[in-house]
Scaffold this motif. Sequence first.
Motif, PDB file in Angstrom:
ATOM      1  N   VAL B   9     -21.021   9.273  15.029  1.00  0.00           N
ATOM      2  CA  VAL B   9     -22.427   9.608  15.254  1.00  0.00           C
ATOM      3  C   VAL B   9     -23.268   8.471  14.679  1.00  0.00           C
ATOM      4  N   VAL B  10     -24.020   7.828  15.548  1.00  0.00           N
ATOM      5  CA  VAL B  10     -24.868   6.719  15.114  1.00  0.00           C
ATOM      6  C   VAL B  10     -26.301   7.235  14.987  1.00  0.00           C
ATOM      7  N   ASP B  11     -26.923   6.943  13.858  1.00  0.00           N
ATOM      8  CA  ASP B  11     -28.341   7.247  13.683  1.00  0.00           C
ATOM      9  C   ASP B  11     -29.113   6.212  14.509  1.00  0.00           C
ATOM     10  N   VAL B  12     -29.502   6.613  15.696  1.00  0.00           N
ATOM     11  CA  VAL B  12     -30.033   5.662  16.681  1.00  0.00           C
ATOM     12  C   VAL B  12     -31.248   4.916  16.136  1.00  0.00           C
ATOM     13  N   GLU B  13     -32.152   5.633  15.476  1.00  0.00           N
ATOM     14  CA  GLU B  13     -33.372   4.970  14.997  1.00  0.00           C
ATOM     15  C   GLU B  13     -33.099   4.034  13.818  1.00  0.00           C
ATOM     16  N   GLY B  14     -32.004   4.278  13.085  1.00  0.00           N
ATOM     17  CA  GLY B  14     -31.684   3.405  11.955  1.00  0.00           C
ATOM     18  C   GLY B  14     -30.885   2.180  12.352  1.00  0.00           C
ATOM     19  N   CYS B  15     -30.220   2.241  13.507  1.00  0.00           N
ATOM     20  CA  CYS B  15     -29.336   1.139  13.929  1.00  0.00           C
ATOM     21  C   CYS B  15     -30.168  -0.095  14.267  1.00  0.00           C
ATOM     22  N   LYS B  16     -29.697  -1.258  13.764  1.00  0.00           N
ATOM     23  CA  LYS B  16     -30.404  -2.506  14.038  1.00  0.00           C
ATOM     24  C   LYS B  16     -29.703  -3.347  15.100  1.00  0.00           C
ATOM     25  N   GLY B  17     -28.660  -2.803  15.693  1.00  0.00           N
ATOM     26  CA  GLY B  17     -28.019  -3.485  16.818  1.00  0.00           C
ATOM     27  C   GLY B  17     -27.344  -4.792  16.477  1.00  0.00           C
ATOM     28  N   CYS B  18     -26.828  -4.921  15.251  1.00  0.00           N
ATOM     29  CA  CYS B  18     -26.194  -6.190  14.880  1.00  0.00           C
ATOM     30  C   CYS B  18     -24.847  -6.360  15.571  1.00  0.00           C
ATOM     31  N   GLY B  19     -24.175  -5.254  15.887  1.00  0.00           N
ATOM     32  CA  GLY B  19     -22.907  -5.342  16.613  1.00  0.00           C
ATOM     33  C   GLY B  19     -21.704  -5.634  15.750  1.00  0.00           C
ATOM     34  N   VAL B  20     -21.842  -5.580  14.429  1.00  0.00           N
ATOM     35  CA  VAL B  20     -20.714  -5.855  13.547  1.00  0.00           C
ATOM     36  C   VAL B  20     -19.633  -4.778  13.695  1.00  0.00           C
ATOM     37  N   GLY B  40     -36.841  -1.407  19.009  1.00  0.00           N
ATOM     38  CA  GLY B  40     -36.537  -2.430  20.002  1.00  0.00           C
ATOM     39  C   GLY B  40     -35.146  -3.017  19.887  1.00  0.00           C
ATOM     40  N   TYR B  41     -34.269  -2.347  19.132  1.00  0.00           N
ATOM     41  CA  TYR B  41     -32.897  -2.846  19.016  1.00  0.00           C
ATOM     42  C   TYR B  41     -31.990  -2.109  19.997  1.00  0.00           C
ATOM     43  N   ASN B  42     -31.027  -2.845  20.555  1.00  0.00           N
ATOM     44  CA  ASN B  42     -29.990  -2.212  21.366  1.00  0.00           C
ATOM     45  C   ASN B  42     -29.002  -1.548  20.414  1.00  0.00           C
ATOM     46  N   TYR B  43     -29.095  -0.236  20.325  1.00  0.00           N
ATOM     47  CA  TYR B  43     -28.295   0.471  19.331  1.00  0.00           C
ATOM     48  C   TYR B  43     -26.837   0.611  19.772  1.00  0.00           C
ATOM     49  N   SER B  44     -25.991   0.907  18.792  1.00  0.00           N
ATOM     50  CA  SER B  44     -24.565   1.070  19.033  1.00  0.00           C
ATOM     51  C   SER B  44     -24.294   2.494  19.535  1.00  0.00           C
ATOM     52  N   PHE B  45     -23.351   2.643  20.471  1.00  0.00           N
ATOM     53  CA  PHE B  45     -23.010   3.986  20.965  1.00  0.00           C
ATOM     54  C   PHE B  45     -21.525   4.024  21.341  1.00  0.00           C
ATOM     55  N   MET B  46     -21.009   5.226  21.550  1.00  0.00           N
ATOM     56  CA  MET B  46     -19.609   5.390  21.938  1.00  0.00           C
ATOM     57  C   MET B  46     -19.470   5.195  23.440  1.00  0.00           C
ATOM     58  N   LYS B  47     -18.953   4.030  23.832  1.00  0.00           N
ATOM     59  CA  LYS B  47     -18.760   3.744  25.250  1.00  0.00           C
ATOM     60  C   LYS B  47     -17.524   4.493  25.760  1.00  0.00           C
ATOM     61  N   ASN B  48     -16.567   4.634  24.854  1.00  0.00           N
ATOM     62  CA  ASN B  48     -15.265   5.176  25.237  1.00  0.00           C
ATOM     63  C   ASN B  48     -14.852   6.253  24.224  1.00  0.00           C
ATOM     64  N   PRO B  49     -15.540   7.400  24.210  1.00  0.00           N
ATOM     65  CA  PRO B  49     -15.333   8.378  23.134  1.00  0.00           C
ATOM     66  C   PRO B  49     -13.921   8.954  23.074  1.00  0.00           C
ATOM     67  N   ILE B  67     -23.712   4.961  10.427  1.00  0.00           N
ATOM     68  CA  ILE B  67     -22.626   5.591  11.182  1.00  0.00           C
ATOM     69  C   ILE B  67     -21.965   6.671  10.330  1.00  0.00           C
ATOM     70  N   SER B  68     -21.819   7.864  10.905  1.00  0.00           N
ATOM     71  CA  SER B  68     -21.030   8.934  10.295  1.00  0.00           C
ATOM     72  C   SER B  68     -19.815   9.155  11.192  1.00  0.00           C
ATOM     73  N   VAL B  69     -18.677   9.458  10.573  1.00  0.00           N
ATOM     74  CA  VAL B  69     -17.446   9.599  11.345  1.00  0.00           C
ATOM     75  C   VAL B  69     -16.839  10.980  11.113  1.00  0.00           C
ATOM     76  N   TYR B  70     -16.377  11.590  12.197  1.00  0.00           N
ATOM     77  CA  TYR B  70     -15.738  12.907  12.136  1.00  0.00           C
ATOM     78  C   TYR B  70     -14.330  12.776  12.719  1.00  0.00           C
ATOM     79  N   LYS B  71     -13.414  13.566  12.185  1.00  0.00           N
ATOM     80  CA  LYS B  71     -12.030  13.474  12.648  1.00  0.00           C
ATOM     81  C   LYS B  71     -11.429  14.864  12.685  1.00  0.00           C
ATOM     82  N   VAL B  72     -10.616  15.116  13.694  1.00  0.00           N
ATOM     83  CA  VAL B  72      -9.964  16.428  13.799  1.00  0.00           C
ATOM     84  C   VAL B  72      -8.564  16.234  14.379  1.00  0.00           C
TER      85      VAL B  72
END
Lengths: 262, 75
Positions: B9-20, B40-49, B67-72
Amino acid sequence: MAEITLQDIIKEENLVYKKSKVMTDNTLSYCPGCGHGTAHRLIAEVIEELGIQSETIGVSPVGCSVLMYNFLDIDMQQAAHGRAPAVATAIKRIMPEKYVFTYQGDGDLAAIGTAETIHACNRGENITIIFINNGIYGMTGGQMAPTTLEGMPASTCPFGRDIELMGNPLKMTELVANLAGVYSVSRHSVHTPRNVRKAKKAILQAFESQKLKRGVSFIEIVSNCNSGWKLTPRKANEWMEENMFPFYPLGDIKVDGQLVTK
Amino acid sequence: MAKIRGAVVVDVEGCKGCGVCIPACPSEVLDLAKEVNGKGYNYSFMKNPEACVGCANCAIVCPDGVISVYKVKVA
């Protein structure tokens, strides 16, 4: 087997990683991709894991990370340019039971603060020094710093650093490793998951050895400055791997008070 | 064999789109969006969830901690 949806995965009980509670909700003032954010987060995670949020006092430098007290929810003091080890010495001597760390850039620690750093290390003050090295003065516009590599362009040496004219780059970390008061010295980076994990371990060990009153723990984090280097964040990380790491090799330099022989 | 499914889960408004986070992901889940966030940053998202294993490598290199990560475990 029923198909699992994202809503099934994204639940509080399945959470494996989120930002440390020691970090505040303020948006970091750093450029996209800057290593400062990762370094801040590692310190916050270590403080959270050790449960020492109310017992830690940080000293922030002059530089990009001058506003560090906005981002970490701990007690912090902002020192004059380069004087963070001197301020940390005072804090630690008045309150020896507290955990005291300084967080300094290369313009702060290796240029104007060289004397304070070397003497604090030589006295063996029981503090942790975290040194972020990006090879230039990032905040003021990318001027040449003592740590700028040979041939590396900066705004005050646009054709690259010329050793004959501008002198040699300074390996501050190797320099302080030779001092008797220093207990551990290591160099890390925070651009890949593997390096982040190693850096976090080093910071954790530094705080633990502070509890045991072993002397200075000095951690250098080789970082990027993509704005100052005029590169994209990912290109800056690649440039750092190719150019910074050969001159500033990662790894332990002093462990348990003994220099590591290679 | 138990399969592990993760989600980011990406906090869209907090993401600065650095791509690291993108090269940090071992299963090439993340990418930068074509859309931009409020800054105005291209935020990170799950292209291939589907491919996410919840290793949290993206989150630990994220300079802004958005970024927060969940696992099951799926039986």
